[in-house]
Design an enzyme around this catalytic site. Structure first.
Site, PDB file in Angstrom:
ATOM      1  N   SER A 113      34.532 -18.641  22.188  1.00 19.29           N
ATOM      2  CA  SER A 113      34.020 -18.744  20.758  1.00 19.29           C
ATOM      3  C   SER A 113      35.235 -19.572  20.066  1.00 19.29           C
ATOM      4  O   SER A 113      36.534 -19.385  20.487  1.00 19.29           O
ATOM      5  CB  SER A 113      33.898 -17.520  20.305  1.00 19.29           C
ATOM      6  OG  SER A 113      33.967 -17.600  18.752  1.00 19.29           O
ATOM      7  N   TYR A 161      37.044  -9.496  19.036  1.00 14.90           N
ATOM      8  CA  TYR A 161      36.374 -10.631  19.607  1.00 14.90           C
ATOM      9  C   TYR A 161      37.119 -11.777  20.157  1.00 14.90           C
ATOM     10  O   TYR A 161      36.875 -12.401  21.058  1.00 14.90           O
ATOM     11  CB  TYR A 161      35.286 -10.961  18.359  1.00 14.90           C
ATOM     12  CG  TYR A 161      34.192 -11.915  18.616  1.00 14.90           C
ATOM     13  CD1 TYR A 161      33.258 -11.788  19.642  1.00 14.90           C
ATOM     14  CD2 TYR A 161      34.368 -13.210  18.275  1.00 14.90           C
ATOM     15  CE1 TYR A 161      32.131 -12.711  19.981  1.00 14.90           C
ATOM     16  CE2 TYR A 161      33.302 -14.158  18.646  1.00 14.90           C
ATOM     17  CZ  TYR A 161      32.360 -14.107  19.449  1.00 14.90           C
ATOM     18  OH  TYR A 161      31.360 -14.830  19.716  1.00 14.90           O
ATOM     19  N   LYS A 217      37.442 -13.131  23.725  1.00 10.32           N
ATOM     20  CA  LYS A 217      36.910 -14.501  24.078  1.00 10.32           C
ATOM     21  C   LYS A 217      37.954 -15.207  24.492  1.00 10.32           C
ATOM     22  O   LYS A 217      37.571 -16.189  25.493  1.00 10.32           O
ATOM     23  CB  LYS A 217      36.108 -15.022  22.867  1.00 10.32           C
ATOM     24  CG  LYS A 217      35.051 -14.512  22.236  1.00 10.32           C
ATOM     25  CD  LYS A 217      33.809 -14.551  23.362  1.00 10.32           C
ATOM     26  CE  LYS A 217      32.317 -14.506  22.847  1.00 10.32           C
ATOM     27  NZ  LYS A 217      31.578 -14.410  23.958  1.00 10.32           N
ATOM     28  N   LYS A 276      87.391 -32.647  27.104  1.00  7.08           N
ATOM     29  CA  LYS A 276      88.596 -31.920  27.227  1.00  7.08           C
ATOM     30  C   LYS A 276      89.007 -31.491  25.956  1.00  7.08           C
ATOM     31  O   LYS A 276      90.145 -31.111  25.451  1.00  7.08           O
ATOM     32  CB  LYS A 276      89.662 -33.213  27.507  1.00  7.08           C
ATOM     33  CG  LYS A 276      89.547 -33.676  28.896  1.00  7.08           C
ATOM     34  CD  LYS A 276      90.020 -32.790  29.900  1.00  7.08           C
ATOM     35  CE  LYS A 276      89.906 -33.540  31.310  1.00  7.08           C
ATOM     36  NZ  LYS A 276      89.788 -32.661  32.381  1.00  7.08           N
ATOM     37  N   ASP A 327      92.864 -60.219  28.315  1.00  4.86           N
ATOM     38  CA  ASP A 327      92.991 -59.136  27.448  1.00  4.86           C
ATOM     39  C   ASP A 327      93.749 -59.488  26.151  1.00  4.86           C
ATOM     40  O   ASP A 327      94.743 -59.627  26.110  1.00  4.86           O
ATOM     41  CB  ASP A 327      93.769 -57.961  28.423  1.00  4.86           C
ATOM     42  CG  ASP A 327      93.730 -56.563  27.375  1.00  4.86           C
ATOM     43  OD1 ASP A 327      93.454 -56.768  26.156  1.00  4.86           O
ATOM     44  OD2 ASP A 327      94.086 -55.596  27.867  1.00  4.86           O
TER      45      ASP A 327
HETATM   46  P1  NAI Z   1      22.440 -12.969  20.369  1.00  6.20           P
HETATM   47  O1  NAI Z   1      22.729 -11.564  19.843  1.00  6.20           O
HETATM   48  O2  NAI Z   1      21.634 -13.719  19.738  1.00  6.20           O
HETATM   49  O3  NAI Z   1      22.353 -12.748  21.853  1.00  6.20           O
HETATM   50  C1  NAI Z   1      22.982 -11.984  22.675  1.00  6.20           C
HETATM   51  C2  NAI Z   1      22.345 -11.322  23.605  1.00  6.20           C
HETATM   52  O4  NAI Z   1      23.373 -10.372  24.468  1.00  6.20           O
HETATM   53  C3  NAI Z   1      21.421 -10.340  22.875  1.00  6.20           C
HETATM   54  O5  NAI Z   1      20.004 -10.450  23.284  1.00  6.20           O
HETATM   55  C4  NAI Z   1      21.969  -8.824  23.546  1.00  6.20           C
HETATM   56  O6  NAI Z   1      20.923  -7.754  23.525  1.00  6.20           O
HETATM   57  C5  NAI Z   1      22.428  -9.024  24.687  1.00  6.20           C
HETATM   58  N1  NAI Z   1      23.579  -7.993  25.148  1.00  6.20           N
HETATM   59  C6  NAI Z   1      24.453  -7.741  24.219  1.00  6.20           C
HETATM   60  N2  NAI Z   1      25.128  -6.463  24.639  1.00  6.20           N
HETATM   61  C7  NAI Z   1      24.646  -6.714  26.202  1.00  6.20           C
HETATM   62  C8  NAI Z   1      25.292  -5.934  27.189  1.00  6.20           C
HETATM   63  N3  NAI Z   1      26.158  -5.196  27.396  1.00  6.20           N
HETATM   64  N4  NAI Z   1      24.627  -6.273  28.472  1.00  6.20           N
HETATM   65  C9  NAI Z   1      23.578  -7.078  28.515  1.00  6.20           C
HETATM   66  N5  NAI Z   1      22.977  -8.047  27.307  1.00  6.20           N
HETATM   67  C10 NAI Z   1      23.758  -7.689  26.148  1.00  6.20           C
HETATM   68  O7  NAI Z   1      23.775 -13.825  20.426  1.00  6.20           O
HETATM   69  P2  NAI Z   1      24.106 -15.269  20.477  1.00  6.20           P
HETATM   70  O8  NAI Z   1      24.236 -15.955  19.461  1.00  6.20           O
HETATM   71  O9  NAI Z   1      23.068 -15.898  21.316  1.00  6.20           O
HETATM   72  O10 NAI Z   1      25.553 -15.394  21.436  1.00  6.20           O
HETATM   73  C11 NAI Z   1      25.333 -15.715  23.008  1.00  6.20           C
HETATM   74  C12 NAI Z   1      26.896 -15.770  23.184  1.00  6.20           C
HETATM   75  O11 NAI Z   1      27.373 -16.773  22.516  1.00  6.20           O
HETATM   76  C13 NAI Z   1      27.748 -14.365  22.869  1.00  6.20           C
HETATM   77  O12 NAI Z   1      28.499 -14.137  23.848  1.00  6.20           O
HETATM   78  C14 NAI Z   1      28.582 -14.981  21.605  1.00  6.20           C
HETATM   79  O13 NAI Z   1      29.644 -14.359  21.477  1.00  6.20           O
HETATM   80  C15 NAI Z   1      28.831 -16.205  21.888  1.00  6.20           C
HETATM   81  N6  NAI Z   1      28.954 -17.054  20.900  1.00  6.20           N
HETATM   82  C16 NAI Z   1      27.717 -17.473  19.960  1.00  6.20           C
HETATM   83  C17 NAI Z   1      28.022 -18.267  18.836  1.00  6.20           C
HETATM   84  C18 NAI Z   1      27.010 -18.710  17.871  1.00  6.20           C
HETATM   85  O14 NAI Z   1      27.245 -19.318  16.994  1.00  6.20           O
HETATM   86  N7  NAI Z   1      25.653 -18.169  18.152  1.00  6.20           N
HETATM   87  C19 NAI Z   1      29.297 -18.582  18.502  1.00  6.20           C
HETATM   88  C20 NAI Z   1      30.217 -18.126  19.307  1.00  6.20           C
HETATM   89  C21 NAI Z   1      30.209 -17.591  20.490  1.00  6.20           C
END
Ligand code: NAI
Length: 761
Positions: A151, A164, A168, A427, A501
């Site tokens: 991230s 986080y 990350k 020196k 010289d």
């Molecule tokens: P989201 O919340 O829509 O999706 C994450 C999914 O992971 C959810 O469906 C949730 O139920 C599932 N989840 C959570 N804990 C879990 C566990 N222990 N085991 C199995 N499933 C689990 O979030 P999003 O935005 O789609 O994020 C996806 C990834 O992208 C994440 O790792 C997030 O940190 C990363 N990310 C997202 C950004 C964004 O702008 N959306 C920015 C930077 C990183």
């Protein structure tokens, strides 16, 4: 979609695929023929709760478009169970998208241990857990594509996301190392930092922005990175809103401090701007890359300097080239300048003065004159000698001089001099500098070598090497074997200066007085010429052609009109130790001095002409082991030791440079061949010379590796399996040398073949 990137035979695990980005990835892979494990715990955005609905819904969506998918509801912390689901339903796993995630934002002040722990467990430990379970399967089959999701918060930091951000960026480190470990097995690992509308961002970003951040703008990069035709490994990408960027590390050139002196916080403060200056920045991509500068500083320590002397600059620079010439007139004038000609009827004097006489010889000490004149002219013309500040000229005193004649100087010659500040010693208040001048004739043969040692008033104090403190050429405690006494002419300085010289100190009475002398002093190198002559007449029967070298220290000034008394001790057939005093003051003016003689008159090397083509005669074959000898010996060794072959079980490819060659040591089948390997496990790239050095010359493979001189690609771990060569008998290499030189007994023995193969990984 004729060139569509398909995933027909592939089994994909997408974690957290019940919503947001994960869902989009799952749909994309499902639509392109993959069999998808849709994993999702189905909890809340902050990690609470659990439900199968989210994963089930996405499985239904995939099936609705005739794709194949199964749901899995385990937490990513239970990675083995998720991978087992893939094995149970589809028999294998090819692709893992570590995507599941939650947030527990709080300022660090308010962050609880639970907040920290949970985020670490889901993101870092969870991604590791799934990947760890899939890893051996992928390695075994020689195929795998893995995505880690980092991230911007991790890359750049973000308020309220300490937990986080840490987790990350930990994923990036994990991915980088897995990329190194998996690359040779075609298990490729890349990292993305997405930005997309999802439940994690919908509360913080306005609706119109969210519209531009569809997960569909992220999934294409994931699709490409996971395709079998994509060979990207260890990359980091930012992706979202239609933008895809690759990131890399950048490192400033920085500052190299000398290791021999303490480095203080003040030193750092002084150089702070330079440390942070990204002009000509470097982009290291491996640990070895990143270590190159540090290793270089250890292997080639910085020498330091001050406003007068810059020893690192001197060391790094090429010699300055100066050209000039001399002829019979110059030689005669020089001879007059150093006292020849007082007996105008004596052939022993005329031989230096009369160019048409029976013999016409150059005085050997003339070997310093063109070199020094060239150097002085270079400085007068404003040309710099790298490492020597232009501000030192009025601080210089000629301290010592060494002149070596490679063969008798011809009566005239066009010369090329290569001048370099070799080193300087600190020196304390003062410094001592040594300039090397190599002088070549028009055909490129070296004719003379001069070492000019000069004393620099007030130029020391940079904490550098103090230099050797040896008293060289100390006369023995016995009577000298020869003594020559010679009065210097009152006008001697006036003649000598015409050889080049022009320092007014040697002619201008007022100038001399201002310098603290009663009257103009004689040039130190004029006395040098006298002393050289004294040896020629005492030990060479006036024939200067066996004169090899002279080294002196200028201890005190000499005035024209004084009498020199040179004491000489014959230490061996080829070495005379010398000390010269001024009789009137009984003061030593030349000390720590010696002349070396050749046993025979040296002759110029014969020149190759176009009629005599230069071929490498048998006797010009290298007498010591070559890389070819070493590889042949390895071949013999492998053939005779099948056990080593089976235990190493690796194909090593060597790419040698300068001259270029490729060799394959196939320790799977026990054969060595010249040429590239079809499927090397590991490739070692190194110069031919350093390869030989590493195998038999005691060069350390670790040092070469860290200095960037030995490059290892492919499976780095495999390189250490070359250890088995340590057991190889050095006689095998010797035998190869003997074979090549066409002899048996009597050929030079190779040094012990005992390669230090332990290459760090
Ligand atoms: P989201 O919340 O829509 O999706 C994450 C999914 O992971 C959810 O469906 C949730 O139920 C599932 N989840 C959570 N804990 C879990 C566990 N222990 N085991 C199995 N499933 C689990 O979030 P999003 O935005 O789609 O994020 C996806 C990834 O992208 C994440 O790792 C997030 O940190 C990363 N990310 C997202 C950004 C964004 O702008 N959306 C920015 C930077 C990183």
């Amino acid at each position: 979609m004729s060139n569509a990137l398909r995933f027909d035979d592939k089994v994909v695990i997408v974690t957290g695929a019940g919503g947001g980005l994960g869902r989009q990835y799952a749909l994309m892979f499902g639509a392109r023929g993959a069999r998808v494990v849709v994993n999702d715990l189905g909890g809340g955005a902050h990690g609470g709760g659990k439900s199968s609905a989210a994963a089930d819904k996405v499985v239904d969506e995939i099936r609705a478009m005739s794709g194949e998918a199964v749901a899995n509801y385990d937490s990513v912390e239970e990675g083995a169970r998720i991978v087992q689901a893939a094995l149970d339903n589809f028999g294998t796993v090819d692709i893992v998208i570590n995507n599941a995630g939650i947030l527990r934002d709080a300022s660090f002040l308010k962050m609880s241990m639970d907040d920290w722990e949970l985020i670490y467990r889901v993101h870092l430990k969870g991604s590791m857990s799934v990947t760890h379970a899939a890893w051996p399967i992928m390695r075994e089959k020689g195929y795998g594509r893995i995505i880690m999701t980092t991230s911007a918060a991790g890359i750049y930091g973000n308020f309220g996301q300490a937990n986080y951000s840490a987790a990350k960026l930990g994923l990036l480190g994990l991915a980088k190392t897995l990329a190194v470990e998996g690359g040779s097995k075609n298990v490729l690992v890349n990292t993305i930092a997405p930005i997309a509308a999802s439940r994690l961002t919908e509360t913080v970003l306005p609706a119109e922005i969210l519209e531009g951040l569809k997960p569909e703008y992220v999934s294409p990069l994931v699709g490409w990175l996971c395709h079998e035709s994509c060979k990207e490994n260890g990359g980091l990408f930012e992706v979202g809103a239609g933008i895809v960027n690759k990131l890399r590390w950048q490192r400033s050139k920085g500052v190299g401090f000398r290791l021999s002196a303490p480095i203080t916080p003040e030193n750092i403060a002084d150089k702070w701007e330079q440390i942070g200056d990204f002009t000509d920045a470097e982009h290291p991509t491996t640990v070895a890359d990143s270590m190159v500068a540090a290793m270089d500083n250890i292997n080639n320590p910085k020498l330091g300097g001050n406003q007068f002397l810059d020893l690192d600059k001197a060391k790094a620079s090429k010699p300055v080239v100066i050209e000039n010439a001399y002829d019979e007139r110059d030689l005669s004038l020089y001879a007059l300048g150093v006292g020849v000609g007082a007996q105008p009827l004596d052939s022993r004097e005329l031989q230096y003065l009369y160019e048409r006489g029976e013999h016409f010889y150059a005085l050997p000490t003339y070997g310093v004159i063109p070199a020094l004149n060239g150097f002085m002219k270079m400085l007068m013309d404003g040309k710099e000698l790298p490492g020597l500040g232009g501000n030192v000229l009025d601080r210089v005193l000629h301290g010592e001089q060494y002149t070596e004649i490679k063969r008798p100087l011809p009566s005239h010659a066009t010369l090329r001099h290569e001048v370099k500040l070799r080193t300087a010693y600190d020196k304390g208040d003062n410094a001592i500098g040594i300039i090397d001048v190599h002088t070549f004739d028009a055909s490129g043969d070296e004719l003379a070598y001069n070492e000019i040692t000069f004393f620099l008033r007030g130029c020391g104090g940079w904490g550098g090497d103090r230099g050797p403190n040896l008293e060289l050429n100390v006369p023995p405690a016995r009577e000298p074997d020869a003594v020559v006494e010679e009065k210097i002419g009152d006008n001697q300085g006036l003649i000598y200066r015409l050889s080049g010289d022009w320092n007014p100190l040697h002619i201008d009475p007022e100038f001399a007085r201002n310098f603290g002398f009663d009257k103009p002093i004689l040039h130190g190198l004029c006395t040098y010429g006298y002393v050289g002559r004294h040896v020629v007449q005492s030990f060479l029967d006036n024939d200067p052609r066996r004169f090899k070298s002279i080294k002196v220290r200028f201890a005190k000034s000499v005035y024209p009109g004084e009498t020199l008394v040179t004491h000489m001790w014959k230490e061996s057939e080829t070495r005379i130790v010398i000390e010269t005093r001024v009789k009137e003051r009984n003061e030593i003016v030349i000390k720590n001095a010696a002349v070396e003689l050749y046993e025979q008159i040296p002759v110029a090397k014969p020149k190759a002409t176009s009629k005599t083509p230069v071929t490498v005669a048998a006797e010009e074959q290298p007498m010591g082991p070559t890389s070819v000898d070493i590889f042949n010996a390895i071949g013999t060794y492998l053939a005779a030791n099948p056990a080593e072959v089976t235990s190493a079980n690796t194909v090593f490819q060597f790419v040698l440079k300068n001259p270029d060659a490729a060799w394959t040591v196939d320790a799977k089948v026990g054969a060595v061949k010249q040429g590239a390997a079809d499927k090397p496990d590991v490739t070692l790239t190194i110069s031919d010379e350093q390869f030989v050095g590493m195998c038999i010359g005691g060069e350390d493979a670790q040092k070469l590796f860290f200095a960037g001189k030995l490059k290892i690609t492919g499976n780095m771990m495999a390189a250490s399996k070359l250890e088995f060569l340590k057991k190889m008998d050095p006689k095998l290499v010797e035998a190869e040398v003997a074979k090549r030189l066409g002899g048996g007994a009597g050929t030079p023995a190779a040094a012990a073949a005992n390669p230090a193969w332990a290459v760090p990984v």
